[in-house]
Design a protein around this motif. Structure first.
Motif, PDB file in Angstrom:
ATOM      1  N   SER A 234       0.931  55.075  72.681  1.00 16.95           N
ATOM      2  CA  SER A 234       1.038  53.641  72.887  1.00 16.95           C
ATOM      3  C   SER A 234       2.498  53.195  72.824  1.00 16.95           C
ATOM      4  O   SER A 234       2.957  52.428  73.681  1.00 16.95           O
ATOM      5  CB  SER A 234       0.217  52.905  71.838  1.00 16.95           C
ATOM      6  OG  SER A 234       0.315  51.519  72.028  1.00 16.95           O
TER       7      SER A 234
ATOM      8  N   GLY B 153       4.299  54.269  75.886  1.00 14.73           N
ATOM      9  CA  GLY B 153       4.058  53.360  76.999  1.00 14.73           C
ATOM     10  C   GLY B 153       5.071  52.229  77.001  1.00 14.73           C
ATOM     11  O   GLY B 153       5.590  51.844  78.052  1.00 14.73           O
TER      12      GLY B 153
ATOM     13  N   SER C 241       3.229  54.452  82.025  1.00 16.56           N
ATOM     14  CA  SER C 241       2.842  53.668  80.851  1.00 16.56           C
ATOM     15  C   SER C 241       1.354  53.310  80.890  1.00 16.56           C
ATOM     16  O   SER C 241       0.708  53.261  79.848  1.00 16.56           O
ATOM     17  CB  SER C 241       3.698  52.410  80.735  1.00 16.56           C
ATOM     18  OG  SER C 241       3.531  51.588  81.857  1.00 16.56           O
ATOM     19  N   THR C 242       0.809  53.089  82.069  1.00 17.76           N
ATOM     20  CA  THR C 242      -0.626  52.837  82.191  1.00 17.76           C
ATOM     21  C   THR C 242      -1.414  54.072  81.775  1.00 17.76           C
ATOM     22  O   THR C 242      -2.403  53.980  81.055  1.00 17.76           O
ATOM     23  CB  THR C 242      -0.979  52.441  83.636  1.00 17.76           C
ATOM     24  OG1 THR C 242      -0.197  51.304  84.007  1.00 17.76           O
ATOM     25  CG2 THR C 242      -2.445  52.115  83.760  1.00 17.76           C
TER      26      THR C 242
ATOM     27  N   GLY D 275      -1.382  54.485  78.066  1.00 18.56           N
ATOM     28  CA  GLY D 275      -2.316  53.551  77.441  1.00 18.56           C
ATOM     29  C   GLY D 275      -3.757  54.017  77.531  1.00 18.56           C
ATOM     30  O   GLY D 275      -4.509  53.923  76.562  1.00 18.56           O
ATOM     31  N   VAL D 276      -4.143  54.534  78.687  1.00 21.10           N
ATOM     32  CA  VAL D 276      -5.520  55.012  78.860  1.00 21.10           C
ATOM     33  C   VAL D 276      -5.802  56.191  77.937  1.00 21.10           C
ATOM     34  O   VAL D 276      -6.846  56.249  77.271  1.00 21.10           O
ATOM     35  CB  VAL D 276      -5.781  55.389  80.339  1.00 21.10           C
ATOM     36  CG1 VAL D 276      -7.095  56.124  80.490  1.00 21.10           C
ATOM     37  CG2 VAL D 276      -5.759  54.152  81.214  1.00 21.10           C
TER      38      VAL D 276
ATOM     39  N   ILE E 214      -4.027  47.693  73.178  1.00 19.82           N
ATOM     40  CA  ILE E 214      -3.699  48.743  74.145  1.00 19.82           C
ATOM     41  C   ILE E 214      -4.413  48.478  75.473  1.00 19.82           C
ATOM     42  O   ILE E 214      -3.830  48.680  76.543  1.00 19.82           O
ATOM     43  CB  ILE E 214      -4.041  50.135  73.583  1.00 19.82           C
ATOM     44  CG1 ILE E 214      -3.184  50.433  72.351  1.00 19.82           C
ATOM     45  CG2 ILE E 214      -3.826  51.217  74.628  1.00 19.82           C
ATOM     46  CD1 ILE E 214      -3.592  51.690  71.602  1.00 19.82           C
TER      47      ILE E 214
ATOM     48  N   THR F 141      -2.517  47.924  78.925  1.00 20.09           N
ATOM     49  CA  THR F 141      -2.800  48.860  80.013  1.00 20.09           C
ATOM     50  C   THR F 141      -3.240  48.128  81.277  1.00 20.09           C
ATOM     51  O   THR F 141      -2.789  48.447  82.379  1.00 20.09           O
ATOM     52  CB  THR F 141      -3.886  49.859  79.576  1.00 20.09           C
ATOM     53  OG1 THR F 141      -3.421  50.554  78.418  1.00 20.09           O
ATOM     54  CG2 THR F 141      -4.190  50.857  80.650  1.00 20.09           C
TER      55      THR F 141
ATOM     56  N   SER G  94      -0.238  46.287  82.648  1.00 23.29           N
ATOM     57  CA  SER G  94       0.679  47.263  83.236  1.00 23.29           C
ATOM     58  C   SER G  94       0.165  47.741  84.588  1.00 23.29           C
ATOM     59  O   SER G  94       0.933  47.904  85.537  1.00 23.29           O
ATOM     60  CB  SER G  94       0.846  48.447  82.283  1.00 23.29           C
ATOM     61  OG  SER G  94       1.664  49.434  82.840  1.00 23.29           O
ATOM     62  N   SER G  95      -1.133  47.946  84.671  1.00 23.73           N
ATOM     63  CA  SER G  95      -1.729  48.359  85.936  1.00 23.73           C
ATOM     64  C   SER G  95      -1.565  47.278  87.005  1.00 23.73           C
ATOM     65  O   SER G  95      -1.289  47.581  88.168  1.00 23.73           O
ATOM     66  CB  SER G  95      -3.209  48.677  85.727  1.00 23.73           C
ATOM     67  OG  SER G  95      -3.817  49.017  86.941  1.00 23.73           O
TER      68      SER G  95
ATOM     69  N   PHE H 135       1.892  46.956  73.764  1.00 24.53           N
ATOM     70  CA  PHE H 135       1.903  48.399  73.525  1.00 24.53           C
ATOM     71  C   PHE H 135       2.354  48.713  72.096  1.00 24.53           C
ATOM     72  O   PHE H 135       1.757  49.554  71.416  1.00 24.53           O
ATOM     73  CB  PHE H 135       2.820  49.122  74.524  1.00 24.53           C
ATOM     74  CG  PHE H 135       2.147  49.508  75.810  1.00 24.53           C
ATOM     75  CD1 PHE H 135       1.032  50.332  75.821  1.00 24.53           C
ATOM     76  CD2 PHE H 135       2.635  49.062  77.022  1.00 24.53           C
ATOM     77  CE1 PHE H 135       0.416  50.697  77.011  1.00 24.53           C
ATOM     78  CE2 PHE H 135       2.037  49.426  78.223  1.00 24.53           C
ATOM     79  CZ  PHE H 135       0.924  50.242  78.207  1.00 24.53           C
TER      80      PHE H 135
END
Length: 185
Positions: A25, A28, A51-52, A55-56, A110, A114, A117-118, A138
Motif C-alpha cells: 500500500s 503504491g 500503483s493500482t 493496491g489490488v 486501499i 485503488t 488510481s485506476s 494509500f
C-alpha cells in the motif's frame, strides 16, 4: 496447540502478510509520487498501472490474512469449546473488535485509492480525488493494514491464552467429588 501457545505458522502468516500488505500500500503511494515527479502533469499522475496493482494485491493479502485468522480462531463463535470469562477472554473480544475496525478501515482506504488510481490511469480525472488525495489514501491504508496486523497478533495471542471450560475443570476438580451414588438411609 496447548493453552497459551499459538501456532508459529499462524503467527508467521499474520506478520508476514500484514507487513507485505502494508508495504504494498505504501509502495503504491511511492510509485504515484515518482511518476508524478516524472510527468509534471496534473491530468494523469500515474502513467502505468503499478500503483493500482499494488493496491489490488494489498487488498487481497489483507483479506486472506483476516479470513485465515478467523478460520483458525473460529471467530470466537465455535471451536475450542466454551471460553471461560475473565481477563484473557475480555481482551480477546476487545482485540477482535479493534482488529475488524482497523481491517475495514484499511480495506476501505486501499480500495478507494485503488479505484481512484485506476480512474486516473484511464485519463479520467475524478473530481473527488486529486493525486495527493490518492497518495494519502494509500498511506492511510498502509497504516491501518499495519495496525490490523498488530491487533491480529495480540488477538490470537490472547485467544490462545484464554482457558476453556474443559481446561478449567481439568485443573480445578469439584470440591466434593462424588461418584453419583445417593446416601443410604
Amino acid at each position: 496447540m496447548g493453552r497459551g501457545k499459538g501456532s508459529k505458522l499462524v503467527y508467521i502468516i499474520i506478520i508476514v502478510l500484514g507487513i507485505v500488505a502494508a508495504g504494498l500500500s505504501i509502495s503504491g503511494e511511492r510509485r504515484r509520487n515518482n511518476v508524478e515527479k516524472d510527468l509534471r502533469s496534473h491530468k494523469n499522475c500515474d502513467s502505468d498501472a503499478a500503483s493500482t496493482g499494488f493496491g489490488v494485491v494489498a487488498l487481497l493479502l489483507l483479506l486472506f490474512t483476516q479470513i485465515a485468522l478467523m478460520v483458525v480462531t473460529s471467530c470466537l463463535c465455535w471451536g475450542r469449546g466454551q471460553l471461560v470469562s475473565g481477563g484473557c477472554c475480555t481482551c480477546s473480544v476487545i482485540l477482535l473488535v479493534f482488529s475488524w475496525a482497523s481491517f475495514l478501515s484499511a480495506e476501505g482506504s486501499i480500495l478507494a485509492a485503488t479505484v481512484a488510481s485506476s480512474l486516473h490511469n484511464g485519463g479520467h480525472v475524478h473530481a473527488g480525488f486529486s493525486c495527493s488525495d490518492i497518495k494519502f489514501e494509500f498511506i492511510r491504508g498502509g497504516i491501518f493494514a499495519f495496525l490490523t496486523m498488530i491487533f491480529n497478533v495480540f488477538y490470537y495471542m490472547c485467544y490462545t491464552m484464554t482457558p476453556t471450560k474443559k481446561h478449567v475443570e481439568r485443573i480445578d476438580p469439584p470440591a466434593n467429588p462424588t461418584i453419583g451414588m445417593t446416601p443410604s438411609a
